[in-house]
Enzyme design. Structure first.
Site, PDB file in Angstrom:
ATOM      1  N   GLY A  18      23.843   2.933  -1.604  1.00  0.00           N
ATOM      2  CA  GLY A  18      24.724   2.830  -2.754  1.00  0.00           C
ATOM      3  C   GLY A  18      24.364   1.597  -3.559  1.00  0.00           C
TER       4      GLY A  18
ATOM      5  N   GLN B  70      25.431  -5.427  -9.167  1.00  0.00           N
ATOM      6  CA  GLN B  70      24.215  -5.777  -8.419  1.00  0.00           C
ATOM      7  C   GLN B  70      22.975  -5.776  -9.320  1.00  0.00           C
ATOM      8  OE1 GLN B  70      25.208  -2.935  -5.004  1.00  0.00           O
ATOM      9  NE2 GLN B  70      24.124  -4.554  -3.949  1.00  0.00           N
TER      10      GLN B  70
ATOM     11  N   CYS C 136      23.507  -4.605   3.059  1.00  0.00           N
ATOM     12  CA  CYS C 136      23.762  -4.599   1.616  1.00  0.00           C
ATOM     13  C   CYS C 136      22.473  -5.008   0.916  1.00  0.00           C
ATOM     14  CB  CYS C 136      24.876  -5.600   1.298  1.00  0.00           C
ATOM     15  SG  CYS C 136      25.224  -5.746  -0.468  1.00  0.00           S
ATOM     16  N   LEU C 137      22.159  -4.349  -0.194  1.00  0.00           N
ATOM     17  CA  LEU C 137      20.922  -4.692  -0.910  1.00  0.00           C
ATOM     18  C   LEU C 137      20.956  -6.112  -1.483  1.00  0.00           C
ATOM     19  CD1 LEU C 137      20.289  -1.313  -2.797  1.00  0.00           C
ATOM     20  CD2 LEU C 137      19.049  -2.195  -0.806  1.00  0.00           C
TER      21      LEU C 137
ATOM     22  N   HIS D 209      32.624  -0.015   0.718  1.00  0.00           N
ATOM     23  CA  HIS D 209      31.660  -1.100   0.509  1.00  0.00           C
ATOM     24  C   HIS D 209      31.339  -1.248  -0.987  1.00  0.00           C
ATOM     25  CE1 HIS D 209      27.806  -3.338   1.619  1.00  0.00           C
ATOM     26  NE2 HIS D 209      27.606  -3.034   0.348  1.00  0.00           N
ATOM     27  N   GLU D 210      31.089  -0.110  -1.638  1.00  0.00           N
ATOM     28  CA  GLU D 210      30.725  -0.175  -3.061  1.00  0.00           C
ATOM     29  C   GLU D 210      31.919  -0.626  -3.903  1.00  0.00           C
ATOM     30  OE1 GLU D 210      27.686  -0.194  -3.694  1.00  0.00           O
ATOM     31  OE2 GLU D 210      27.070   0.593  -1.754  1.00  0.00           O
TER      32      GLU D 210
ATOM     33  N   HIS E  49      32.261  -4.366  -4.047  1.00  0.00           N
ATOM     34  CA  HIS E  49      31.390  -5.051  -5.016  1.00  0.00           C
ATOM     35  C   HIS E  49      32.085  -5.214  -6.365  1.00  0.00           C
ATOM     36  CE1 HIS E  49      27.538  -5.649  -3.061  1.00  0.00           C
ATOM     37  NE2 HIS E  49      27.533  -4.418  -2.586  1.00  0.00           N
TER      38      HIS E  49
HETATM   39 ZN    ZN Z   1      26.321  -3.837  -1.083  1.00  0.00          ZN
END
Ligand code: ZN
Length: 189
Positions: free
Chosen positions: A49, A54, A102-103, A143-144, A147
């Protein structure tokens, strides 16, 4: 295809509470372009995701997709889902501990997530959705959504559970995959 740089923990834009997108504007060229860039960037980075902040866009847009994923091989597939102004509420209070990555964060950690949630959002065509989501899919959505409020896994994880990816592979991965596979079998997603 446009792959945008992904911001890393420490960048202030990851800590901003993102603003809503006017649903009337979703189909306009500006947001369609950003949604497409987000999908390209998520796929290129092999993420499950991505939230708009981000890539530096502080608006409430997230994309999620799980096919065969090297980072998260235990996650059941999720078709490409674009969520604009998403909101969720837990349906029951049951929670599960998920080892998340997480990216934007070079670590993994154990994060507590609701097992059953009701999601509301607009899709990329401006259609309203309301759906019940369970299990690992629900955790990915939470999670998304975090953000969009400037929250990262390092805020939610107990500090002692944080690991690098290599150390997780060496010490925690096997046990976690056994536990989470049993959870997915039980919940169905
Ligand atoms: Zn993340």
């Amino acid at each position: 295809m446009t792959v945008r740089p992904i911001l890393s923990i420490g960048n202030p834009l990851l800590r901003v509470r993102s603003e809503k997108v006017d649903p009337e504007d979703i189909k306009g060229r500006k947001w369609q372009r950003i949604i497409k860039d987000m999908i390209d960037t998520m796929r290129d980075a092999e993420g499950a995701g991505l939230a708009a902040n981000q890539i530096g866009v502080t608006r409430r847009i997230v994309v999620v997709e799980v096919k065969k994923n090297r980072r998260y091989p235990y996650k059941p597939p999720i078709p490409l889902t674009v969520m604009i102004n998403p909101r969720f509420e837990p349906i029951y209070q049951d929670t599960v501990m998920i080892n998340e990555g997480c990216l934007s964060v070079p670590l993994r950690g154990e994060v507590e997530r609701f097992v059953n949630i009701r999601m509301r959002y607009f899709d990329e065509d401006g259609n309203k959705h309301r759906e019940v989501v369970r299990g690992l899919k629900a955790a990915t959505f939470q999670h998304e959504c975090d953000h969009l409020d400037g929250v990262l896994i390092t805020d939610r994880a107990k500090a002692s559970t944080l690991t690098t990816w290599d150390e997780f592979a060496a010490h925690g991965r096997k046990e976690f995959i056994e536990r989470i596979t049993a959870f997915v079998d039980e919940i169905g997603s």
